[in-house]
Write a protein that holds these residues in place. Structure first.
Motif, PDB file in Angstrom:
ATOM      1  N   LEU A  16       0.827  -1.209   0.000  1.00  0.00           N
ATOM      2  CA  LEU A  16       0.000   0.000   0.000  1.00  0.00           C
ATOM      3  C   LEU A  16       0.860   1.258   0.000  1.00  0.00           C
ATOM      4  O   LEU A  16       0.634   2.180  -0.785  1.00  0.00           O
ATOM      5  CB  LEU A  16      -0.928  -0.007   1.218  1.00  0.00           C
ATOM      6  CG  LEU A  16      -2.073  -1.021   1.199  1.00  0.00           C
ATOM      7  CD1 LEU A  16      -2.813  -1.007   2.534  1.00  0.00           C
ATOM      8  CD2 LEU A  16      -3.036  -0.712   0.065  1.00  0.00           C
TER       9      LEU A  16
ATOM     10  N   GLY B 227       2.917   1.422  -3.354  1.00  0.00           N
ATOM     11  CA  GLY B 227       2.025   1.694  -4.475  1.00  0.00           C
ATOM     12  C   GLY B 227       1.499   3.114  -4.463  1.00  0.00           C
ATOM     13  O   GLY B 227       1.424   3.770  -5.509  1.00  0.00           O
ATOM     14  N   LEU B 228       1.153   3.622  -3.283  1.00  0.00           N
ATOM     15  CA  LEU B 228       0.655   4.995  -3.187  1.00  0.00           C
ATOM     16  C   LEU B 228       1.751   6.014  -3.471  1.00  0.00           C
ATOM     17  O   LEU B 228       1.494   7.070  -4.051  1.00  0.00           O
ATOM     18  CB  LEU B 228       0.050   5.234  -1.799  1.00  0.00           C
ATOM     19  CG  LEU B 228      -1.300   4.563  -1.540  1.00  0.00           C
ATOM     20  CD1 LEU B 228      -1.727   4.768  -0.097  1.00  0.00           C
ATOM     21  CD2 LEU B 228      -2.366   5.097  -2.488  1.00  0.00           C
TER      22      LEU B 228
ATOM     23  N   PHE C  87       2.013   6.201  -7.070  1.00  0.00           N
ATOM     24  CA  PHE C  87       0.803   6.853  -7.574  1.00  0.00           C
ATOM     25  C   PHE C  87       0.890   8.365  -7.416  1.00  0.00           C
ATOM     26  O   PHE C  87       0.501   9.124  -8.305  1.00  0.00           O
ATOM     27  CB  PHE C  87      -0.413   6.312  -6.823  1.00  0.00           C
ATOM     28  CG  PHE C  87      -1.706   6.971  -7.199  1.00  0.00           C
ATOM     29  CD1 PHE C  87      -2.324   6.687  -8.401  1.00  0.00           C
ATOM     30  CD2 PHE C  87      -2.310   7.878  -6.345  1.00  0.00           C
ATOM     31  CE1 PHE C  87      -3.527   7.299  -8.752  1.00  0.00           C
ATOM     32  CE2 PHE C  87      -3.507   8.490  -6.685  1.00  0.00           C
ATOM     33  CZ  PHE C  87      -4.116   8.193  -7.893  1.00  0.00           C
TER      34      PHE C  87
ATOM     35  N   PRO D 278      -1.726   0.818  -8.444  1.00  0.00           N
ATOM     36  CA  PRO D 278      -2.176   2.222  -8.465  1.00  0.00           C
ATOM     37  C   PRO D 278      -1.503   3.042  -9.556  1.00  0.00           C
ATOM     38  O   PRO D 278      -2.177   3.749 -10.316  1.00  0.00           O
ATOM     39  CB  PRO D 278      -1.790   2.725  -7.064  1.00  0.00           C
ATOM     40  CG  PRO D 278      -1.693   1.498  -6.221  1.00  0.00           C
ATOM     41  CD  PRO D 278      -1.171   0.430  -7.127  1.00  0.00           C
TER      42      PRO D 278
ATOM     43  N   TRP E   4      -3.148   4.583 -13.092  1.00  0.00           N
ATOM     44  CA  TRP E   4      -3.108   6.012 -13.398  1.00  0.00           C
ATOM     45  C   TRP E   4      -2.475   6.269 -14.764  1.00  0.00           C
ATOM     46  O   TRP E   4      -2.936   7.113 -15.529  1.00  0.00           O
ATOM     47  CB  TRP E   4      -2.344   6.740 -12.304  1.00  0.00           C
ATOM     48  CG  TRP E   4      -2.100   8.196 -12.567  1.00  0.00           C
ATOM     49  CD1 TRP E   4      -0.904   8.818 -12.767  1.00  0.00           C
ATOM     50  CD2 TRP E   4      -3.084   9.232 -12.647  1.00  0.00           C
ATOM     51  NE1 TRP E   4      -1.065  10.165 -12.968  1.00  0.00           N
ATOM     52  CE2 TRP E   4      -2.404  10.445 -12.902  1.00  0.00           C
ATOM     53  CE3 TRP E   4      -4.478   9.246 -12.546  1.00  0.00           C
ATOM     54  CZ2 TRP E   4      -3.076  11.654 -13.043  1.00  0.00           C
ATOM     55  CZ3 TRP E   4      -5.144  10.458 -12.685  1.00  0.00           C
ATOM     56  CH2 TRP E   4      -4.441  11.639 -12.930  1.00  0.00           C
TER      57      TRP E   4
END
Length: 225
Positions: free
Chosen positions: A108, A111-112, A115, A157, A161
């Motif tokens: 998480l 990945g964020l 992103f 993510p 995008w």
């Protein structure tokens, strides 16, 4: 979007964005404390967090209305989580359920970070390799299903995008002029690095960091650094 949402209640005030940026930078300080505590000691962690928070450049950067403070916090959080997970590569270190917890958390955070700003991928991949290669071989990592889970969740993510942005046509120009491999062979590129390090840290401080690196005896920590 978070700032604009808050402006609905406060009006268009720059201090709102600066508070969010500073908050994200402080969260990064918590993660860097936890990481340094795991790698070294509580005293080292306190010094590391203080350096991170009180460096003059950090004070300026943490007030900047850009995605970078959030990206930095997520990168450091990923480093802490993936370093915690990598300890599970040592046999009988802790239960599998706990290692899966860090797999999800690292996925998480990493990945964020990607992103928020795609450039973070270099620091995410580098941190993951550093944390794992000190404790396991490439062959073992390729066979580890948790590694593949982390990779899959981590790229979703950013990949989503990119696909969305390219399909809508607003991301195409952003990739132009971003990645220029020929610079790796240019001396001016590295002189530019040295200039940035001098402006942000000071070359004396950077030299102390290199000296400290040479004094690290613990192999996993040394590889991670």
């Amino acid at each position: 979007r978070l700032t604009v949402f808050t402006w609905k209640f406060t009006g268009e005030q720059l201090w709102v964005a600066r508070i969010y940026s500073s908050l994200f930078w402080l969260i990064g300080g918590i993660f860097i404390y936890l990481l340094a505590r795991d790698l070294f000691s509580k005293d080292a962690a306190l010094f590391t967090a203080a350096f991170y928070l009180l460096l003059p450049y950090a004070v300026i950067a943490s007030r900047s209305f850009q995605p970078d403070p959030l990206m930095v916090a997520l990168i450091v959080g990923f480093w802490w989580a993936v370093n915690r997970w990598s300890q599970s590569l040592i046999p009988n270190s802790y239960p599998a359920s706990r290692s899966w917890r860090y797999v999800i958390l690292a996925s998480l955070l990493g990945g964020l970070a990607i992103f928020v700003k795609l450039n973070a991928a270099f620091f995410i991949i580098g941190g993951a390799l550093g944390a794992t290669l000190g404790r396991a071989s490439v062959r073992d990592l390729v066979r580890n299903k948790q590694v593949w889970t982390m990779i899959a969740l981590g790229i979703l993510p950013g990949a989503g995008w990119i696909i969305y942005g390219l399909s809508r046509g607003f991301l195409g120009q952003q990739f132009g002029g971003r990645f220029m491999p020929e610079l790796f062979l240019s001396p001016n590129f590295y002189l530019g690095w040295a200039g940035m390090l001098d402006n942000i840290l000071g070359l004396f401080t950077f030299a102390l960091a290199l000296l400290g690196f040479l004094l690290v005896n613990h192999k996993p920590t040394r590889v991670f650094l």
